[in-house]
Scaffold this motif. Structure first.
Motif, PDB file in Angstrom:
ATOM      1  N   ILE A  24       0.848  -1.190   0.000  1.00 32.21           N
ATOM      2  CA  ILE A  24       0.000   0.000   0.000  1.00 32.21           C
ATOM      3  C   ILE A  24       0.882   1.237   0.000  1.00 32.21           C
ATOM      4  O   ILE A  24       1.802   1.355   0.825  1.00 32.21           O
ATOM      5  N   TYR A  25       0.585   2.148  -0.909  1.00 33.65           N
ATOM      6  CA  TYR A  25       1.286   3.437  -0.944  1.00 33.65           C
ATOM      7  C   TYR A  25       0.252   4.545  -0.765  1.00 33.65           C
ATOM      8  O   TYR A  25      -0.783   4.553  -1.436  1.00 33.65           O
ATOM      9  N   VAL A  48      -6.548   2.318   9.937  1.00 30.57           N
ATOM     10  CA  VAL A  48      -7.599   1.312  10.148  1.00 30.57           C
ATOM     11  C   VAL A  48      -7.510   0.220   9.091  1.00 30.57           C
ATOM     12  O   VAL A  48      -7.618  -0.977   9.397  1.00 30.57           O
ATOM     13  N   ILE A  49      -7.300   0.614   7.846  1.00 31.50           N
ATOM     14  CA  ILE A  49      -7.217  -0.356   6.743  1.00 31.50           C
ATOM     15  C   ILE A  49      -6.048  -1.325   6.957  1.00 31.50           C
ATOM     16  O   ILE A  49      -6.203  -2.543   6.812  1.00 31.50           O
ATOM     17  N   TYR A  52      -6.759  -3.696   9.808  1.00 33.97           N
ATOM     18  CA  TYR A  52      -7.713  -4.742   9.449  1.00 33.97           C
ATOM     19  C   TYR A  52      -7.050  -5.827   8.602  1.00 33.97           C
ATOM     20  O   TYR A  52      -7.249  -7.027   8.850  1.00 33.97           O
ATOM     21  N   PHE A  53      -6.258  -5.412   7.619  1.00 29.33           N
ATOM     22  CA  PHE A  53      -5.560  -6.403   6.798  1.00 29.33           C
ATOM     23  C   PHE A  53      -4.663  -7.296   7.663  1.00 29.33           C
ATOM     24  O   PHE A  53      -4.596  -8.511   7.460  1.00 29.33           O
ATOM     25  N   ARG A  54      -3.982  -6.707   8.624  1.00 34.26           N
ATOM     26  CA  ARG A  54      -3.107  -7.492   9.498  1.00 34.26           C
ATOM     27  C   ARG A  54      -3.919  -8.424  10.390  1.00 34.26           C
ATOM     28  O   ARG A  54      -3.481  -9.542  10.672  1.00 34.26           O
ATOM     29  N   THR A  55      -5.107  -7.981  10.812  1.00 31.48           N
ATOM     30  CA  THR A  55      -5.998  -8.846  11.584  1.00 31.48           C
ATOM     31  C   THR A  55      -6.398 -10.066  10.759  1.00 31.48           C
ATOM     32  O   THR A  55      -6.537 -11.173  11.292  1.00 31.48           O
ATOM     33  N   ILE A 388      -9.236  -2.921  16.306  1.00 35.25           N
ATOM     34  CA  ILE A 388      -9.057  -2.900  14.847  1.00 35.25           C
ATOM     35  C   ILE A 388      -9.300  -1.489  14.310  1.00 35.25           C
ATOM     36  O   ILE A 388      -8.674  -1.063  13.337  1.00 35.25           O
ATOM     37  N   LEU A 389     -10.193  -0.760  14.964  1.00 38.89           N
ATOM     38  CA  LEU A 389     -10.482   0.622  14.569  1.00 38.89           C
ATOM     39  C   LEU A 389      -9.597   1.624  15.303  1.00 38.89           C
ATOM     40  O   LEU A 389      -9.665   2.829  15.043  1.00 38.89           O
TER      41      LEU A 389
END
Length: 458
Positions: A24-25, A48-49, A52-55, A388-389
């Motif tokens: 992601i950039y 947040v994004i 979430y991806f790491r979760t 996550i948020l």
């Protein structure tokens, strides 16, 4: 998972270039002043994004650049009577302090434009060699957009309208007024770097193409930024990068809606912005974060102080409930967890995700009244999903006591008064019970009685 792709103007299924990995950039800050809440929104959205991806188990490589050489920086430094790099160092330090305060996790890399001048020169040289760029009589180097056939696809550009746009800088040295600058020839009293095509400094657009390529490769899974960057910045990035590599530059473009104040775009140039630091003088950092994620990331926000008050009261409800219970580290209800993940899989629908946290809170309060052990498990779900948020991670008492302007008594004193009132009621001393309730009401603290439980709020 589905994500809205600005390039295609619709929501599509998301697949990464490499299984289990996401790059992601995000276009970062031009550091000539303190960060305002528009910057905070972009940083928080992509925080947040990435959380979430790491979760979900992805290995995320997240890069957010810093623009530390630019006309605005040079002008501000001149106004301050200081060197440009002294200004940028101070603003970068302040930016990182703001990030930490807002619980924004640091990206994997935060590259500076001035640390990559040599690579920028190499990319410009490649564009010259391929005929996509030209050296003009004034010593500037421009990108020749007529050579890039898909120029304008990101913004669905009408070229006739574009030629008259105020966002196009008129320049008699350009072959075409739509061409854009890659390298600015040195002017006296301005910072410069040496190159084979003379002293100068890079244009704004080229730096992101170079840094994205260095840290993430030829093709990015996700490229993000503010919606105001789609043209010309991101349009020009595509033209530069794809001309050099011959490969698709970005799979999915994600753009964050602007923040308005009095229905006008909030920006430094219009001097109608609130810095993060101004807001945090009065409000807990989590209040600003909660406010910004309460709207979908693509939705414009019309900023009002009243909105922060509402965000504070909403968060306070969560923390009051959490202050009444010992959390047990065990998830109880898969129903809420699944609903939360479905919301986040739908283009990171944080307002929907927050509504599910409120559903958990409602059930938690019911279980508290019944003195059920299930309340402890629901509290864990709140904290776990809230994480996550980036919210609900403070100690409840610390949050509740933070905003002294909203809470005239500390939590322990409030609970002491409620206990004294309970004793008075049990002794049928209703005059004393009513006196305590009235006193708390006058301070803006309101009580609600249940069969075996008293709830307070502000």
């Amino acid at each position: 998972m589905q994500i809205y792709n600005t390039l295609k103007n619709f929501t599509e299924n998301f697949f990464t270039k490499e299984k289990g990995k996401i790059n992601i950039y995000v276009c970062g800050i031009t550091v000539y002043n303190y960060c305002h809440i528009g910057h905070a929104r972009i940083m928080i959205v992509f925080d947040v994004i990435t959380r979430y991806f790491r979760t979900l188990g992805y290995k995320v490589n997240y890069v957010r650049n810093i623009t530390d050489i630019d006309d605005k920086i040079i002008n501000q430094a001149f106004k301050n009577k200081e060197k440009f790099n002294i200004l940028t160092e101070r603003m970068i330090k302040a930016m990182h302090e703001d990030e930490k305060t807002l619980r924004i996790l640091p990206p994997n890399n935060v590259p500076y434009a001035t640390n990559h001048i040599n690579e920028i020169i190499v990319m410009i040289k490649k564009l010259l060699k391929k005929g996509y760029a030209y050296l003009a009589d004034n010593g500037n180097i421009y990108y020749r957009i007529k050579c890039f056939k898909s120029y304008g696809n990101l913004n669905n550009i009408n070229f006739d309208n574009l030629k008259s746009s105020k966002r196009i800088e008129l320049d008699k040295y350009k072959e075409n007024q739509l061409d854009f600058i890659l390298w600015k020839k040195y002017k006296s009293n301005e910072p410069y770097w040496s190159s084979f095509f003379g002293k100068g400094r890079p244009g704004w657009h080229i730096e992101c193409s170079v840094m994205a390529n260095i840290y993430l490769g030829d093709t990015l899974d996700i490229h993000g930024g503010g919606i105001d960057l789609t043209f010309p910045h991101h349009e020009n990035e595509i033209a530069q990068s794809e001309a050099v590599t011959g490969k698709k530059y970005v799979k999915i473009w994600m753009h964050v809606g602007i923040i308005k104040f009095n229905n006008e775009k909030m920006s430094k140039s219009l001097n109608n912005f609130f810095t993060i630091r101004e807001i945090l003088k009065k409000y807990h950092p989590e209040v600003l974060r909660f406010f910004l994620i309460s709207s979908h990331y693509r939705t414009p926000i019309n900023f009002k102080i009243k909105s922060l008050e509402f965000a504070y009261k909403s968060l306070n409800k969560f923390y009051i409930a959490l202050s009444k219970i010992k959390v047990v580290k065990r998830s109880f209800n898969d129903f809420f967890l699944k609903k939360f993940f479905i919301a986040m899989d739908d283009d990171f629908n944080t307002p929907k995700a927050i509504s599910i946290l409120f559903d958990i809170l409602h059930k938690l309060n019911l279980k508290l009244k019944l003195k059920s052990e299930e309340a402890s498990f629901l509290a864990f779900d709140l904290i776990n999903l809230g994480g996550i948020l980036g919210i609900l991670q403070n100690k409840p008492y610390n949050f509740i006591n933070y905003c002294k302007f909203n809470l005239p008594l500390n939590v322990k004193e409030i609970e002491k008064q409620i206990k004294l009132r309970e004793i008075a009621r049990n002794s049928k001393n209703f005059d004393e019970s009513d006196r305590i309730r009235k006193e708390l009401n006058n301070l803006g603290i309101f009580l609600k009685d249940y069969n075996n439980f008293t709830e307070w709020n502000i």
